[in-house]
Design a protein around this motif. Sequence first.
Motif, PDB file in Angstrom:
ATOM      1  N   SER A   1       0.858  -1.184   0.000  1.00 44.89           N
ATOM      2  CA  SER A   1       0.000   0.000   0.000  1.00 44.89           C
ATOM      3  C   SER A   1       0.886   1.222   0.000  1.00 44.89           C
ATOM      4  O   SER A   1       1.992   1.195   0.523  1.00 44.89           O
ATOM      5  CB  SER A   1      -0.906   0.023   1.232  1.00 44.89           C
ATOM      6  OG  SER A   1      -1.807  -1.051   1.175  1.00 44.89           O
ATOM      7  N   MET A   2       0.379   2.293  -0.570  1.00 49.97           N
ATOM      8  CA  MET A   2       1.184   3.496  -0.616  1.00 49.97           C
ATOM      9  C   MET A   2       0.303   4.708  -0.467  1.00 49.97           C
ATOM     10  O   MET A   2      -0.795   4.757  -1.017  1.00 49.97           O
ATOM     11  CB  MET A   2       1.895   3.570  -1.970  1.00 49.97           C
ATOM     12  CG  MET A   2       3.082   4.461  -1.945  1.00 49.97           C
ATOM     13  SD  MET A   2       3.537   4.911  -3.599  1.00 49.97           S
ATOM     14  CE  MET A   2       2.476   6.270  -3.803  1.00 49.97           C
ATOM     15  N   SER A   3       0.773   5.672   0.319  1.00 50.62           N
ATOM     16  CA  SER A   3      -0.025   6.884   0.460  1.00 50.62           C
ATOM     17  C   SER A   3       0.854   8.124   0.404  1.00 50.62           C
ATOM     18  O   SER A   3       2.016   8.095   0.793  1.00 50.62           O
ATOM     19  CB  SER A   3      -0.804   6.844   1.775  1.00 50.62           C
ATOM     20  OG  SER A   3       0.047   6.458   2.836  1.00 50.62           O
ATOM     21  N   TYR A   4       0.269   9.175  -0.144  1.00 50.09           N
ATOM     22  CA  TYR A   4       0.900  10.496  -0.108  1.00 50.09           C
ATOM     23  C   TYR A   4       0.181  11.281   0.980  1.00 50.09           C
ATOM     24  O   TYR A   4      -0.942  11.727   0.776  1.00 50.09           O
ATOM     25  CB  TYR A   4       0.727  11.230  -1.439  1.00 50.09           C
ATOM     26  CG  TYR A   4       1.363  10.553  -2.624  1.00 50.09           C
ATOM     27  CD1 TYR A   4       2.746  10.483  -2.741  1.00 50.09           C
ATOM     28  CD2 TYR A   4       0.584  10.002  -3.637  1.00 50.09           C
ATOM     29  CE1 TYR A   4       3.336   9.884  -3.832  1.00 50.09           C
ATOM     30  CE2 TYR A   4       1.175   9.403  -4.731  1.00 50.09           C
ATOM     31  CZ  TYR A   4       2.545   9.342  -4.819  1.00 50.09           C
ATOM     32  OH  TYR A   4       3.136   8.749  -5.920  1.00 50.09           O
TER      33      TYR A   4
ATOM     34  N   GLU B   1      -3.518   0.307  -2.813  1.00 53.03           N
ATOM     35  CA  GLU B   1      -3.849  -0.551  -1.685  1.00 53.03           C
ATOM     36  C   GLU B   1      -3.775  -2.018  -2.092  1.00 53.03           C
ATOM     37  O   GLU B   1      -4.251  -2.401  -3.166  1.00 53.03           O
ATOM     38  CB  GLU B   1      -5.245  -0.219  -1.164  1.00 53.03           C
ATOM     39  CG  GLU B   1      -5.544  -0.906   0.169  1.00 53.03           C
ATOM     40  CD  GLU B   1      -6.903  -0.475   0.697  1.00 53.03           C
ATOM     41  OE1 GLU B   1      -6.936   0.228   1.715  1.00 53.03           O
ATOM     42  OE2 GLU B   1      -7.927  -0.828   0.067  1.00 53.03           O
ATOM     43  N   ASP B   2      -3.155  -2.769  -1.199  1.00 52.24           N
ATOM     44  CA  ASP B   2      -3.186  -4.220  -1.302  1.00 52.24           C
ATOM     45  C   ASP B   2      -2.753  -4.749  -2.667  1.00 52.24           C
ATOM     46  O   ASP B   2      -3.455  -5.533  -3.303  1.00 52.24           O
ATOM     47  CB  ASP B   2      -4.614  -4.709  -0.982  1.00 52.24           C
ATOM     48  CG  ASP B   2      -4.597  -6.184  -0.585  1.00 52.24           C
ATOM     49  OD1 ASP B   2      -3.513  -6.661  -0.164  1.00 52.24           O
ATOM     50  OD2 ASP B   2      -5.643  -6.839  -0.705  1.00 52.24           O
TER      51      ASP B   2
ATOM     52  N   LYS C   1      -6.208  -0.294  -7.094  1.00 55.86           N
ATOM     53  CA  LYS C   1      -6.023  -1.712  -6.756  1.00 55.86           C
ATOM     54  C   LYS C   1      -5.791  -2.499  -8.040  1.00 55.86           C
ATOM     55  O   LYS C   1      -6.217  -2.078  -9.111  1.00 55.86           O
ATOM     56  CB  LYS C   1      -7.267  -2.254  -6.057  1.00 55.86           C
ATOM     57  CG  LYS C   1      -7.469  -1.717  -4.671  1.00 55.86           C
ATOM     58  CD  LYS C   1      -8.723  -2.308  -4.053  1.00 55.86           C
ATOM     59  CE  LYS C   1      -8.904  -1.725  -2.660  1.00 55.86           C
ATOM     60  NZ  LYS C   1     -10.187  -2.111  -2.060  1.00 55.86           N
ATOM     61  N   VAL C   2      -5.134  -3.652  -7.869  1.00 59.97           N
ATOM     62  CA  VAL C   2      -4.957  -4.515  -9.032  1.00 59.97           C
ATOM     63  C   VAL C   2      -6.234  -5.327  -9.223  1.00 59.97           C
ATOM     64  O   VAL C   2      -6.643  -6.085  -8.350  1.00 59.97           O
ATOM     65  CB  VAL C   2      -3.752  -5.458  -8.851  1.00 59.97           C
ATOM     66  CG1 VAL C   2      -3.715  -6.476  -9.981  1.00 59.97           C
ATOM     67  CG2 VAL C   2      -2.463  -4.664  -8.822  1.00 59.97           C
TER      68      VAL C   2
END
Lengths: 294, 292
Positions: A48-51, A58-59, A266-267
Amino acid sequence: MVDETPIDDTKTRISEYSRRCADSFTRETRMEEPTKESEPRITTDSLSMSYGEFKALEDITVQVPRRSITAIIGPSGCGKSSLLRCFNRMNDLVEGCRVTGEVKLDGEDIYAPGYDVIQLRRTVGMVFQRPNPFPKTVYDNVAYGPRLSGVKDKERLNRVVEESLKKAALWEEVKGKLKGSAMNLSGGQQQRLCIARVLAVEPEVILLDEPCSALDPVATQRVEDLLAELKERYTMVIVTHNMQQAARVSDFTAFVMIENQGEPGKVVEFGDTNHMFTNPVDERTERYITGRFG
Amino acid sequence: MKGSNGAGGRERVIRFALFAMASISIFSVLLILLFIFKESLPAIRSQGFTLLTTNWSPNVSDPSAGSYGMLAFLNGTILTTLGGMALGAPLGVGTAVFIIQIAPERIEGILRRGIEMLAGIPSVIIGWFGLTLLVPYIARVTGTSGYGILAASIVLAVMVLPTVVVLSMEALKSLPHELEEASLAMGATRWQTIRHALLPAARRGILVAVILGMGRAIGETMAVQMVVGNARQLAFSLTERTSTLTSRIITDMGESTGVFRSALFAQGLVLLLLVMLLILGVKLVSRDKKVK
């Protein structure tokens, strides 16, 4: 799909791997290594990655196989470039960016504390959306990486520059103007120069962030041909908004999308490109690749 | 545009007014050039090449009996300017790199404003600071008077900082972000990226910054006059009293008449030529940029 590897095996593999990294001229033998062939080069697990407050991804759980091209496709703003930049930790440069979950390169967690980011970026090269050669000569552009790692010997630099330009299918076009400014090359030549510049660092993985979006169809064709050649030796991940390109060049495809505005990417589907384009599992994938949204 | 109606007439008036304003600006430049040239003619005629020697022995009561070689002061101007740039240019470029590349964005604005404030400090204040702090300190450390090229160079370094910093910052800021990314993505460290990718790419802009800073240093008068010592002698030592062209002019202009006065104008002419050379240098550097 992927063989489970015992931990001990992984450890020896890592140490052996780093030993080989130390000597950049053992590429040929490393490429012949048969035992690692079946294992993926890059794996992510619940990434997961956030700025800051905004969660961008996510996930994400994907596997990038060796010596192949994996495409990341999806609508604009879905986070596909962000995902790509997790693989060489270029996101580190963005203030307030946070990554959780796992990203492994050859089984080693690249986000582990103390991990050598400099070495990572030499192993995992990157080509950007717009050709971004340095305002230096063609030669100095390609020699940039080797010089950074301390190569001073003229003979050796000459050899690396020539080899890299040949691998990038640019040598014939620029061999007479190595001392000319890179800025005088055409857009397509500049992009192949950027690829040559990355190759000169002797990477194992090459990340390409929409490498053809600023190029005309002819130049695009040449870059795509080049990618097909390079696939023999390198693992490549390409972000593209061009569905035909993904279908043409990639072996595997990850489809990333955002369900609703403000939600993380998401993928949706990940798998063999041919399979995904002819027989998508997810309905959203089908709608996207047939051009009904995005 | 033919204006026989009201709007067209007003248009014409405005156009004429703007033309007049532009003419005044350009005309005043020409006028100054002409005036200085005309005023220095008597000295050039009567002194000839003596003007370019170190023989400076003015005669106040009978100006035409004196000798007015300005070489010592030209030497002072060149040495203090070079000294000021030797200190100010690296300091300024380093500061610009820090502000643009290293400092967090939050404090970038604060630093920038601080530098701009430095530009607004009147030169007499900086000169005074040099006179009361710098000169005594140099005197104590070196055992000399403290006045001279070193003191002037340090004062000039402070004075050229804003020019060098702000223009270098602009040069670094105008670089595409992709350049930095390209370098970092190849495994370059931040310092390697600055040293091998960013500074070379910005070198023309930085060169212009340094040249313009030099222009400021050459013309600076007040602050230099306060710390350079104003001796009428050729000096090569850093702590020997000497004069610059500007400090000589301001020191002597009150008591000079005739050829003496004309010789001071000739010094002004030389100053002008130096600055024009620099402007030409900037032109050459920036024209090169367009060709790329």
